[in-house]
Design an enzyme around this catalytic site. Sequence first.
Site, PDB file in Angstrom:
ATOM      1  N   THR A  13      52.877  31.152   4.128  1.00 39.18           N
ATOM      2  CA  THR A  13      52.204  29.858   3.951  1.00 39.18           C
ATOM      3  C   THR A  13      50.699  29.931   4.167  1.00 39.18           C
ATOM      4  O   THR A  13      49.940  29.244   3.493  1.00 39.18           O
ATOM      5  CB  THR A  13      52.806  28.823   4.939  1.00 39.18           C
ATOM      6  OG1 THR A  13      54.175  28.683   4.632  1.00 39.18           O
ATOM      7  CG2 THR A  13      52.140  27.470   4.833  1.00 39.18           C
ATOM      8  N   ASP A  57      56.542  35.372  -0.256  1.00 40.12           N
ATOM      9  CA  ASP A  57      57.138  34.450   0.704  1.00 40.12           C
ATOM     10  C   ASP A  57      57.989  35.350   1.608  1.00 40.12           C
ATOM     11  O   ASP A  57      58.657  36.269   1.115  1.00 40.12           O
ATOM     12  CB  ASP A  57      58.027  33.443  -0.036  1.00 40.12           C
ATOM     13  CG  ASP A  57      58.576  32.369   0.885  1.00 40.12           C
ATOM     14  OD1 ASP A  57      58.216  31.198   0.682  1.00 40.12           O
ATOM     15  OD2 ASP A  57      59.377  32.699   1.783  1.00 40.12           O
ATOM     16  N   SER A  58      58.013  35.102   2.900  1.00 43.18           N
ATOM     17  CA  SER A  58      58.686  36.073   3.777  1.00 43.18           C
ATOM     18  C   SER A  58      60.199  36.095   3.606  1.00 43.18           C
ATOM     19  O   SER A  58      60.867  37.006   4.101  1.00 43.18           O
ATOM     20  CB  SER A  58      58.301  35.876   5.241  1.00 43.18           C
ATOM     21  OG  SER A  58      58.935  34.757   5.789  1.00 43.18           O
ATOM     22  N   THR A  89      56.239  32.737   8.213  1.00 45.13           N
ATOM     23  CA  THR A  89      56.878  32.547   9.514  1.00 45.13           C
ATOM     24  C   THR A  89      58.395  32.706   9.457  1.00 45.13           C
ATOM     25  O   THR A  89      59.024  33.021  10.466  1.00 45.13           O
ATOM     26  CB  THR A  89      56.552  31.149  10.094  1.00 45.13           C
ATOM     27  OG1 THR A  89      56.998  30.160   9.172  1.00 45.13           O
ATOM     28  CG2 THR A  89      55.077  30.988  10.359  1.00 45.13           C
ATOM     29  N   ASP A  90      58.989  32.483   8.260  1.00 46.17           N
ATOM     30  CA  ASP A  90      60.457  32.439   8.196  1.00 46.17           C
ATOM     31  C   ASP A  90      61.117  33.718   8.715  1.00 46.17           C
ATOM     32  O   ASP A  90      62.109  33.650   9.435  1.00 46.17           O
ATOM     33  CB  ASP A  90      60.919  32.187   6.748  1.00 46.17           C
ATOM     34  CG  ASP A  90      60.613  30.762   6.303  1.00 46.17           C
ATOM     35  OD1 ASP A  90      60.261  29.929   7.158  1.00 46.17           O
ATOM     36  OD2 ASP A  90      60.725  30.482   5.088  1.00 46.17           O
ATOM     37  N   THR A 165      61.558  34.299  18.476  1.00 44.46           N
ATOM     38  CA  THR A 165      62.417  33.682  17.455  1.00 44.46           C
ATOM     39  C   THR A 165      61.694  32.491  16.859  1.00 44.46           C
ATOM     40  O   THR A 165      60.980  31.784  17.582  1.00 44.46           O
ATOM     41  CB  THR A 165      63.730  33.188  18.124  1.00 44.46           C
ATOM     42  OG1 THR A 165      64.411  34.319  18.655  1.00 44.46           O
ATOM     43  CG2 THR A 165      64.653  32.487  17.144  1.00 44.46           C
ATOM     44  N   GLN A 276      74.696  33.221  21.310  1.00 44.41           N
ATOM     45  CA  GLN A 276      74.121  32.195  20.435  1.00 44.41           C
ATOM     46  C   GLN A 276      73.067  31.375  21.163  1.00 44.41           C
ATOM     47  O   GLN A 276      72.290  30.667  20.537  1.00 44.41           O
ATOM     48  CB  GLN A 276      75.214  31.222  19.988  1.00 44.41           C
ATOM     49  CG  GLN A 276      76.277  31.845  19.163  1.00 44.41           C
ATOM     50  CD  GLN A 276      77.388  30.878  18.791  1.00 44.41           C
ATOM     51  OE1 GLN A 276      77.283  29.684  18.986  1.00 44.41           O
ATOM     52  NE2 GLN A 276      78.448  31.425  18.232  1.00 44.41           N
TER      53      GLN A 276
END
Length: 340
Positions: A13, A57-58, A89-90, A165, A276
């Site tokens: 981005t 785009d990642s 960032t993804d 994360t 998780q």
Amino acid sequence: MKPSILIIYTGGTIGMTESPENGALSPVNFDQLSQELSQLLKFGFNITSISFDPPLDSSNIAPEQWKKIARIIESNYTKFDGFVVLHGTDTMAYTASALSFMFENLSKPVIFTGSQLPIGMLRTDGKENLLSAIEIAAAQRNGKPIVPEVCIYFNSMLFRGNRTTKIDSQQFKAFDSKNYPPLAKAGVDISYYHEFISPLPAGTIKVKSQIDTHVVLVKIFPGINKVILESIISIEGLRGLVLETFGSGNVPGDPWFAQLIKRAVLKGITVLNISQCAGGSVKMGRYETSRNLLDAGVLSGYDMTTEAAITKMMILLGQNRHPEEIKKMLNKNLRGEITL
Ligand code: ASP
């Protein structure tokens, strides 16, 4: 001597513009991006840039691109004091984790950053992120780099890459590191928390660029189906299974579950248990609902992030080592990714 920094622009981005036709964001080339950053020239550093062509785009960044970034850093290693990787960032936390395991004895800063709003927009977070990332990549104390690690700098915080994360797709605070403290915070000055930063390694840098993608990540949920889990562990060529389990490493207690996992282990599949939960650690054997995994030969991923667990597995499996050695290394703290 002015510090010299290499910026590797992979896309994301930070360098995107809106399509006049449909309003979708897509990456533009680095020249356009650097026009927005006349401040870079005022830094007094020697700044050089290399751009992916085309920038990505990642979501389209995968092991091939991890290797490409590693190669660029390796071949420019002696020429620069530090490296800044501009990345979407993804998947930034995956790429940063992967690179941390690919580099052995890294002694220079590799700082990932990007932004939530393109750098050409008035309210962008990209300028501060990029300028501070450059400053951190150049920072030295007694002639030595302050942060000889792969890190993510975002929204005033510097985190260890393999502890990070993506937690938010809209807020400027897009990243967090629940299980490890920040390495630095940027305010009026940048404060470094030296006690949490890895020391400089003794050996020379080595790059591990073999990556095995015969791995799978399974997030456990109530109602997980036997036939489906059975077909996953029967996949031809599968070598690694990361289980994202409940709480401190727990799974449903139905006998078929542990039997299938045991079958996978006996077939030679390396099975790693991570939680998780964003914070805390796996403690197999603490509850009855994780004892059976321990008995089946599942390894504890302790407090590793999902991104660290899956990339560590891919890189270790790529190294052609004895399965027992791979298991030992998975359980070892290799790059500060685990608290033991
Ligand atoms: N889709 C974008 C990417 O990861 C999002 C971002 O950069 O923030 O490339």
